[in-house]
Write an enzyme that holds these catalytic residues in place. Structure first.
Site, short mmCIF file in Angstrom:
data_model
loop_
_atom_site.label_atom_id
_atom_site.label_comp_id
_atom_site.label_asym_id
_atom_site.label_seq_id
_atom_site.Cartn_x
_atom_site.Cartn_y
_atom_site.Cartn_z
N LYS A 52 0.79 -1.33 0.12
CA LYS A 52 0.03 0.12 0.16
C LYS A 52 0.82 1.36 0.26
O LYS A 52 0.80 2.12 -0.67
CB LYS A 52 -0.86 0.05 1.13
N GLN A 96 -4.15 -1.81 9.62
CA GLN A 96 -4.14 -3.38 9.23
C GLN A 96 -4.74 -4.53 10.10
O GLN A 96 -4.22 -4.24 11.26
CB GLN A 96 -2.62 -3.49 8.75
N ASP A 119 -10.69 2.50 4.21
CA ASP A 119 -11.14 1.18 4.11
C ASP A 119 -12.78 0.96 4.14
O ASP A 119 -13.05 -0.13 3.48
CB ASP A 119 -10.53 0.25 5.36
#
Ligand code: NAP
Length: 293
Positions: A52, A96, A119
């Protein structure tokens, strides 16, 4: 059979994003900035987060990676999230997953400001998605929508079987395919581990989205001629032919299924690469404050 080529589509989309960043900066604006929090040293998480960050750099976004040891307390993590929520130089924040057991994932998800939740996991974003209101769409379903759109695949009036009902992939995917929009307007069956006669459901479906994490689960007999098959699965399986001793396998038995399909996405080289685009596009939208909360 047409391959839904994530490599090709994502490379084109990254070029467009890069050009947009160049324009923003030339106009005196700040480049979008994504912050990622990584707790512990789970190998797969390290790989995902570094990919990412690398992709942010590629398109000219700023990025920061904040690391914590696996024994961090929930309080310290939540304090950091609140600090980033208030930081005007950061547009998007991701934590994460998975997180260590002492940390309540739901609390963490809900601590992230919905306006930085690139997200798309915060209940505000998933609720807005349910109502087809502007929202950050979770990156994987968003990437799949962009892939369908790129290949001009008409979904209206089609039947769609989504296998897997997680909050990050299957559930939002089923809502997006059913909504009155394009892509969308499908008649959706959401399948999971308790679904009976799953083979019959998929064999009758025009579109199959396989997101269950069982390598090679979707077999030839489960797919009808001319189907559109989207393989979301990413599982590390042992391999005697790679240096590392493992390879990435999807949820579809590609070798035997692909010849029956009108379109199919490969693993690797399909949805995974589009997921990154979903995240980058959400971060760009956050920087431009395109979604008002
Ligand atoms: P998850 O949270 O483990 O959910 C799996 C879902 O599949 C559950 O709803 C489960 O049903 C269902 N399932 C499991 N076995 C099944 C079976 N035999 N028949 C029918 N349904 C079954 O997984 P996830 O996070 O959604 O991820 C799914 C896969 O996608 C994994 O391989 C993951 O690595 C991959 N993934 C890929 C990307 C990408 O960018 N390509 C992104 C995210 C995830 P129950 O609810 O009944 O347990």
């Amino acid at each position: 059979m047409i391959l839904l080529d994530g490599k090709l589509v994502s490379a084109e989309m990254k070029l467009k994003l890069k050009a947009e960043v160049t324009e923003m900066v030339a106009a005196g604006k700040r480049a979008p900035h994504l912050c990622a929090i990584l707790v512990g040293n789970n190998g797969a998480s390290e790989t995902y987060v570094s990919s990412k960050v690398r992709n942010c750099e590629e398109v000219g976004f700023g990025s920061s990676l904040i690391r914590f040891d696996s024994d961090i307390s929930e309080e310290v993590l939540l304090d950091k999230i609140h600090e980033i929520n208030d930081d005007e130089t950061i547009d998007g924040l991701i934590v994460q997953l998975p997180l260590p057991p002492q940390i309540n994932v739901q609390k963490v998800t809900e601590a992230i400001s919905p306006s930085k939740d690139v997200d798309g996991f915060h209940p505000t974003n998933s609720g807005r998605l349910m109502q087809n209101l502007p929202a950050f769409i979770p990156a994987t379903p968003y990437g799949i929508l962009m892939m369908l759109d790129y290949y001009g695949i008409q979904t209206e009036g089609k039947t769609c079987a989504v296998i897997g009902r997680s909050n990050i992939v299957g559930m939002p995917m089923s809502v997006l395919m059913a909504r009155n929009d394009s892509p969308g307007n499908c008649t959706v069956t959401l399948c999971h581990s308790k679904t009976k006669n799953l083979e019959q459901v998929t064999a009758a479906s025009d579109i199959i989205v396989a997101a269950l994490g069982r390598p090679g689960f979707v077999k030839e007999n489960m797919v009808k001629e001319g189907a559109i098959v989207i393989d979301v699965g990413i599982t590390r399986v042992p391999s005697a032919t790679t240096k590392s001793g493992f390879k990435i396998a999807g949820d579809v038995d590609f070798q035997n299924v692909s010849s029956k399909c009108a379109y199919i996405s490969p693993v690797p080289g399909g949805v995974g690469l589009m997921t990154i685009i979903g995240l980058l596009k959400n971060t760009m939208a956050a920087a431009k404050k395109e979604i008002s909360f």
